[in-house]
Design a protein around this motif. Structure first.
Motif, short mmCIF file in Angstrom:
data_model
loop_
_atom_site.label_atom_id
_atom_site.label_comp_id
_atom_site.label_asym_id
_atom_site.label_seq_id
_atom_site.Cartn_x
_atom_site.Cartn_y
_atom_site.Cartn_z
N SER A 98 0.81 -1.22 0.00
CA SER A 98 0.00 0.00 0.00
C SER A 98 0.84 1.27 0.00
CB SER A 98 -0.98 -0.01 1.16
OG SER A 98 -0.38 -0.54 2.29
N ILE A 99 2.19 1.13 0.07
CA ILE A 99 3.02 2.32 -0.07
C ILE A 99 3.19 2.59 -1.56
CG2 ILE A 99 5.26 3.36 0.38
CD1 ILE A 99 5.51 1.62 2.80
N PRO A 100 2.81 3.77 -2.03
CA PRO A 100 2.87 4.04 -3.46
C PRO A 100 4.28 3.92 -4.03
CG PRO A 100 1.77 5.82 -2.26
CD PRO A 100 2.28 4.89 -1.25
N LEU A 137 5.59 5.37 -6.50
CA LEU A 137 6.13 6.69 -6.82
C LEU A 137 6.90 7.27 -5.64
CD1 LEU A 137 6.01 9.25 -8.69
CD2 LEU A 137 3.98 9.88 -7.41
N ILE A 138 6.27 7.15 -4.44
CA ILE A 138 6.88 7.72 -3.24
C ILE A 138 8.19 7.00 -2.93
CG2 ILE A 138 6.50 8.15 -0.79
CD1 ILE A 138 4.60 9.70 -2.59
N ILE A 145 10.91 7.98 -5.47
CA ILE A 145 11.35 9.37 -5.30
C ILE A 145 12.22 9.50 -4.05
CG2 ILE A 145 10.54 11.67 -4.68
CD1 ILE A 145 8.29 11.31 -6.67
N LEU A 146 11.79 8.88 -2.94
CA LEU A 146 12.57 8.98 -1.71
C LEU A 146 13.96 8.37 -1.91
CD1 LEU A 146 10.04 8.16 1.13
CD2 LEU A 146 11.13 10.33 0.62
N LEU A 147 14.01 7.20 -2.55
CA LEU A 147 15.31 6.55 -2.74
C LEU A 147 16.20 7.38 -3.67
CD1 LEU A 147 14.31 2.80 -2.99
CD2 LEU A 147 15.53 3.94 -1.16
N LEU A 152 16.27 10.47 -3.95
CA LEU A 152 16.78 11.66 -3.28
C LEU A 152 18.10 11.34 -2.58
CD1 LEU A 152 13.54 13.19 -1.77
CD2 LEU A 152 14.97 14.20 -3.54
N THR A 179 0.38 2.09 7.22
CA THR A 179 1.09 2.45 6.01
C THR A 179 1.57 3.89 6.05
OG1 THR A 179 -0.39 0.99 4.82
CG2 THR A 179 0.93 2.48 3.51
N ILE A 220 5.36 5.43 6.01
CA ILE A 220 5.82 6.40 5.01
C ILE A 220 6.40 7.65 5.68
CG2 ILE A 220 5.10 7.95 3.16
CD1 ILE A 220 3.03 5.82 2.39
N MET A 260 14.92 9.40 5.81
CA MET A 260 15.67 9.67 4.59
C MET A 260 16.08 11.12 4.48
SD MET A 260 14.14 7.17 1.82
CE MET A 260 14.45 5.43 2.05
N LEU A 317 20.01 12.54 4.02
CA LEU A 317 20.43 13.24 2.81
C LEU A 317 21.77 13.93 3.00
CD1 LEU A 317 17.41 15.07 1.19
CD2 LEU A 317 18.81 13.24 0.28
N THR A 323 5.62 14.82 -0.29
CA THR A 323 5.64 13.35 -0.32
C THR A 323 4.55 12.78 0.55
OG1 THR A 323 8.03 13.53 -0.51
CG2 THR A 323 7.14 11.36 -0.05
N ILE A 338 -2.80 9.00 -2.30
CA ILE A 338 -2.84 7.72 -3.01
C ILE A 338 -3.44 6.63 -2.13
CG2 ILE A 338 -1.41 5.94 -4.08
CD1 ILE A 338 0.49 8.15 -4.96
N ILE A 383 -6.92 4.51 -2.87
CA ILE A 383 -7.02 3.05 -2.92
C ILE A 383 -8.09 2.57 -1.94
CG2 ILE A 383 -5.79 0.88 -2.52
CD1 ILE A 383 -3.25 2.30 -3.31
#
Lengths: 309, 308
Positions: A152-154, A156-157, A160-162, A164, B15, B19, B26, B30, B276, B283, B287
């Protein structure tokens, strides 16, 4: 009654047939893969797709190597020249780089990323799905809960995070896409495993004392090959699209390196003035995605006729 | 149904927590630093860090951030003079949501029409054309479509504005560009399903009862063919959200996509995190809604879903 009197012992002689003829089959034995290939070839679209991909693949790996131009050498004298200018078949871009060489070089990079991503998908997905489906019970329960969350984690997200934190390059992009995209593969493999493991030939193998490793590699994996190949084929166009998408928003391959995404992004900047700079890479990426979709449809019909729509 | 809804809701919360935590970790990993490029004296630097709460230990920052996010506060932008990230996102969300929803609408309506017509006139020119179109729709990336539309319809033919965001007319081309994959998928699913439905016995019954052809098609055939089309609405909506990131770039629309790309270029951590997380909520929420919608439309799905 009268007919029975005509039956003499001579009528009951064994036929005179040679041994070799006895073993002859009416039709040549057709194995699964040969049969699948025959079914695949009967699909015109899939065959055309395969031919286009082979052609594009050859061009991508040969054209930049034999071209008299380099994908990154700039030439200020011939900036933004239309297609078919001299020996620049696709023309040149704003730095005077040969677009023919750049497009095929970019296609090569995109294809490499896509194949690597699909391969990594395959490795992670088959391992995870295989273990989960084969062992079942508590192992399966825990792994399935993990998958449900990840699913359920999109995508795209995650990508994009990786991207970065990764340095942009072929391998990081492929890894990011694999990390985001292996879950559907694991699900396919698990479902197949669950179906297979209760079948008699697996029970027979286990009764004969085969180890888990042997059962998995010799009996289960070959039987789930069909759905896996189909899933990989559909993963490739997705990866090609994602690469283009990432490069387009500035997170993928960085110029002056080339990939189809970089070329599309550069082309889109100037397409109102020089539409051909967008046109050629767009044609190539569309053909690649189209062909892989056609091949995937053909493979699905060939390898798994029950899924046929 | 209630149990199923609650279970799905639980997963949704977990979820989103994963996230948010991953985003936080993350961002801290950086390599860049928003203050590195500017030469600032150490005292000023400490002052700025304190202002943004970056001087505290990581766990404290994390708990604080999590608390703020739950309350809808995504922090302050680092590159836009401390503007509230939540405000910026809500501002950009308007245009994005507009072209996105309009695109989904265009795609669904056109796709349903194309799909039903080709199912009713199997093997005809329209059928072949729409099959071809469907293959093109899934094969041509929507940002290529966007550029082509902007160039031909906008620049060469001058029918609609090729970019920017001023009045309603400006939203048509971006929505169309976003709708292409939707048209392709919906028309394919509708066609397959419709062909199957048309062969069912209840279609014969309806015809035997003497119903009008249009009534049969709309009330009996289309309605049953609609279910699988609804099942792919979730992935399609996500496709549109992803697509809008780049389509907005091409049409120069001041939406979420532009916000995200600028935030990445500027190393604006809080903005990146905010966008994000917002995208994730969007999203995951879509769903969830679509899953519930299946249950409402088709009770069979609800039952099998609850059993799992």
């Amino acid at each position: 009654m009268s007919a029975s009197k005509n039956l003499t012992p001579e009528l009951f002689q064994p036929a005179m047939i040679a041994d070799s003829a006895k073993n002859q089959l009416a039709r040549e034995r057709v194995g699964f893969w040969k049969d699948a290939w025959r079914r695949y070839c009967s699909n015109k679209g899939a065959l055309i797709g395969l031919i286009i991909i082979i052609a594009i693949g050859l061009l991508a790996f040969i054209a930049p190597a034999v071209s008299s131009y380099d994908y990154q050498t700039q030439n200020v004298k011939i900036q933004n020249k239309e297609s078919f200018y001299g020996d620049h078949i696709f023309g040149t871009d704003k730095f005077g780089r040969d677009l023919w060489t750049r497009t095929w070089y970019g296609a090569k990079i995109s294809l490499l990323i896509a194949f690597l991503a699909a391969f990594l998908d395959l490795v992670i997905g088959v391992t995870f799905g295989g273990i989960s489906g084969y062992f079942g019970g508590r192992v399966d329960m825990i792994l399935q809960r993990i998958i449900e969350i990840l699913y359920s984690i999109p995508n795209l997200i995650v990508v994009i995070l990786l991207m970065l934190i990764f340095e942009p390059g072929i391998v990081p992009i492929a890894v990011a896409m694999a990390v985001a995209g292996w879950v559907p593969m694991a699900r396919v493999v698990r479902a197949q495993m669950l179906k297979l493991k209760s079948q008699e030939f697996v029970l027979a193998a286990r009764t004969l004392g085969a180890s888990h490793g042997r059962i998995l590699t010799k009996h289960m994996i070959p039987n789930v090959m069909g759905p896996i190949i189909i899933a990989v084929t559909f993963a490739i166009p997705t990866a090609i699209f994602f690469e283009a998408f990432l490069s387009f928003i500035g997170l993928g391959i960085r110029p002056p390196e080339a990939s189809l995404g970089v070329l599309l992004s550069e082309g889109a900047d100037v397409f109102q003035l020089f539409p051909y700079q967008l046109f050629w890479p767009a044609v190539v990426i569309s053909l690649i995605m189209l062909s892989f979709n056609l091949i995937g449809d053909g493979l699905r019909d060939a390898l798994d006729p029950r899924m046929r729509k | 149904m209630l149990r199923y809804t609650l279970k799905r809701l639980g997963y949704m919360v977990v979820t989103l927590w994963v996230i948010i935590t991953a985003t936080f970790v993350m961002m801290k990993m950086l390599p860049g630093d928003p203050l590195k490029s500017e030469k600032v004296p150490p005292e000023v630097r400490a002052q700025i860090l304190k202002q943004y709460g970056l001087d505290q230990p990581l766990p404290v920052q994390y708990v604080k951030y999590l608390g703020n996010v739950v309350q809808g506060d995504l922090g302050k932008s680092l590159s836009f003079d401390g503007r509230s990230v939540t405000d910026m996102i809500l501002e950009g969300f308007g245009p994005s949501a507009f072209i996105g929803i309009q695109g989904l609408l265009f795609g669904t309506v056109i796709g349903l029409i194309l799909g039903s017509v080709s199912a009713l006139k199997r093997g005809s020119l329209i059928d072949n054309a729409s099959t071809f179109f469907a293959v093109l729709g899934v094969s041509i990336p929507n940002f290529v479509m966007a550029a082509l539309l902007s160039y031909y319809v906008g620049v060469v033919w001058g029918i609609l504005p090729p970019g920017l965001w001023e009045s309603y007319e400006y939203s048509i081309l971006p929505s169309l560009a976003l709708s292409f994959p939707v048209i392709a998928q919906i028309s394919r699913y509708t066609r397959t399903e419709m062909v199957e439905v048309l062969d069912q016995d209840y279609m014969k019954t309806a015809k035997a009862k003497g119903l009008e052809r249009s009534a049969i098609i709309i009330r009996h055939a289309l309605r049953n063919a609609l279910i699988p089309a609804v099942t792919i609405l979730g992935p399609l909506a996500i496709n549109i959200i992803t697509g809008s990131l780049v389509v907005e770039q091409i049409f120069a629309i001041p939406g979420m996509g532009e916000l995200f790309v600028t935030s990445v270029i500027n190393n604006d951590y809080t903005l990146i995190m905010g966008v994000t997380i917002f995208y994730s909520v969007l999203i995951v929420g879509v769903i969830f809604l679509v899953d519930l919608l299946y249950g409402v439309i088709d009770p069979r799905i609800r039952l099998s879903g609850a059993k799992e």
